[in-house]
Write a protein that holds these residues in place. Structure first.
Motif, PDB file in Angstrom:
ATOM      1  N   ARG A   1     130.107  86.720  52.952  1.00 53.68           N
ATOM      2  CA  ARG A   1     130.699  85.418  53.278  1.00 53.68           C
ATOM      3  C   ARG A   1     129.961  84.780  54.463  1.00 53.68           C
ATOM      4  O   ARG A   1     129.695  83.577  54.461  1.00 53.68           O
ATOM      5  N   VAL A   2     129.637  85.578  55.467  1.00 54.24           N
ATOM      6  CA  VAL A   2     128.897  85.062  56.621  1.00 54.24           C
ATOM      7  C   VAL A   2     127.516  84.581  56.191  1.00 54.24           C
ATOM      8  O   VAL A   2     127.060  83.510  56.598  1.00 54.24           O
ATOM      9  N   GLN A   3     126.839  85.352  55.342  1.00 58.37           N
ATOM     10  CA  GLN A   3     125.528  84.935  54.863  1.00 58.37           C
ATOM     11  C   GLN A   3     125.632  83.603  54.119  1.00 58.37           C
ATOM     12  O   GLN A   3     124.817  82.699  54.328  1.00 58.37           O
ATOM     13  N   GLY A   4     126.628  83.445  53.272  1.00 56.29           N
ATOM     14  CA  GLY A   4     126.820  82.184  52.556  1.00 56.29           C
ATOM     15  C   GLY A   4     127.076  81.019  53.499  1.00 56.29           C
ATOM     16  O   GLY A   4     126.551  79.919  53.304  1.00 56.29           O
ATOM     17  N   ALA A   5     127.864  81.266  54.539  1.00 59.51           N
ATOM     18  CA  ALA A   5     128.157  80.213  55.516  1.00 59.51           C
ATOM     19  C   ALA A   5     126.908  79.829  56.295  1.00 59.51           C
ATOM     20  O   ALA A   5     126.676  78.643  56.571  1.00 59.51           O
ATOM     21  N   LEU A   6     126.089  80.810  56.645  1.00 57.19           N
ATOM     22  CA  LEU A   6     124.835  80.510  57.354  1.00 57.19           C
ATOM     23  C   LEU A   6     123.924  79.651  56.482  1.00 57.19           C
ATOM     24  O   LEU A   6     123.342  78.674  56.948  1.00 57.19           O
ATOM     25  N   ARG A   7     123.806  80.017  55.223  1.00 60.96           N
ATOM     26  CA  ARG A   7     122.950  79.252  54.307  1.00 60.96           C
ATOM     27  C   ARG A   7     123.478  77.841  54.113  1.00 60.96           C
ATOM     28  O   ARG A   7     122.704  76.883  54.080  1.00 60.96           O
ATOM     29  N   ALA A   8     124.794  77.691  54.029  1.00 61.73           N
ATOM     30  CA  ALA A   8     125.394  76.364  53.867  1.00 61.73           C
ATOM     31  C   ALA A   8     125.273  75.527  55.136  1.00 61.73           C
ATOM     32  O   ALA A   8     125.357  74.302  55.078  1.00 61.73           O
TER      33      ALA A   8
ATOM     34  N   PRO B   1     118.816  78.303  54.998  1.00 62.75           N
ATOM     35  CA  PRO B   1     118.736  78.784  53.612  1.00 62.75           C
ATOM     36  C   PRO B   1     118.027  80.127  53.450  1.00 62.75           C
ATOM     37  O   PRO B   1     118.209  80.790  52.439  1.00 62.75           O
ATOM     38  N   ARG B   2     117.247  80.533  54.443  1.00 56.03           N
ATOM     39  CA  ARG B   2     116.531  81.811  54.350  1.00 56.03           C
ATOM     40  C   ARG B   2     117.227  82.909  55.147  1.00 56.03           C
ATOM     41  O   ARG B   2     116.677  83.991  55.327  1.00 56.03           O
ATOM     42  N   SER B   3     118.447  82.634  55.616  1.00 55.46           N
ATOM     43  CA  SER B   3     119.158  83.646  56.397  1.00 55.46           C
ATOM     44  C   SER B   3     119.568  84.812  55.499  1.00 55.46           C
ATOM     45  O   SER B   3     119.704  84.669  54.277  1.00 55.46           O
ATOM     46  N   ARG B   4     119.730  85.961  56.129  1.00 54.68           N
ATOM     47  CA  ARG B   4     120.133  87.156  55.387  1.00 54.68           C
ATOM     48  C   ARG B   4     120.976  88.036  56.300  1.00 54.68           C
ATOM     49  O   ARG B   4     120.665  88.194  57.476  1.00 54.68           O
ATOM     50  N   VAL B   5     122.026  88.602  55.740  1.00 54.53           N
ATOM     51  CA  VAL B   5     122.851  89.577  56.443  1.00 54.53           C
ATOM     52  C   VAL B   5     122.767  90.876  55.658  1.00 54.53           C
ATOM     53  O   VAL B   5     123.226  90.956  54.524  1.00 54.53           O
ATOM     54  N   ALA B   6     122.135  91.880  56.249  1.00 55.56           N
ATOM     55  CA  ALA B   6     122.041  93.199  55.621  1.00 55.56           C
ATOM     56  C   ALA B   6     123.179  94.064  56.152  1.00 55.56           C
ATOM     57  O   ALA B   6     123.367  94.181  57.360  1.00 55.56           O
ATOM     58  N   TYR B   7     123.931  94.650  55.256  1.00 52.59           N
ATOM     59  CA  TYR B   7     125.094  95.475  55.587  1.00 52.59           C
ATOM     60  C   TYR B   7     124.732  96.932  55.344  1.00 52.59           C
ATOM     61  O   TYR B   7     124.229  97.276  54.274  1.00 52.59           O
TER      62      TYR B   7
END
Length: 86
Positions: free
Chosen positions: A43-50, A54-60
């Motif tokens: 969800r955080v990755q989607g919010a960052l991209r929005a 657009p090239r953000s990534r959250v690796a879990y």
């Protein structure tokens, strides 16, 4: 069980990005999801991209030992490296 999320921000010098990440994380946590889940990271990755990254990534990352220790790890990129294997 309480859980801690340890977040490594690769482009931590970009304070605008860090503030956007902080806001996205706050909004995701207010939704009632447990902070240590992959769903929050997604969800955080989607919010960052929005929000213009657009090239953000959250690796879990979370191993069985991490679950027992009550910790989860994220690595966050503003401009994630291209994964040529994908």
């Amino acid at each position: 069980m309480d859980c801690r999320v340890r977040i490594k921000v690769v482009e931590w010098q970009d304070q605008t990005f860090v503030a956007t990440l902080d806001g996205a994380l706050g909004e995701a946590l207010m939704s009632g999801l447990d902070p240590d889940t992959r769903q929050v990271a997604e969800r955080v990755q989607g919010a960052l991209r929005a929000s213009g990254y657009p090239r953000s990534r959250v690796a879990y990352e979370r191993t069985a030992a991490d679950v027992l220790a009550g910790v989860a790890y994220w690595t966050v990129w503003r401009d994630a490296p291209v994964d040529h294997a994908a």
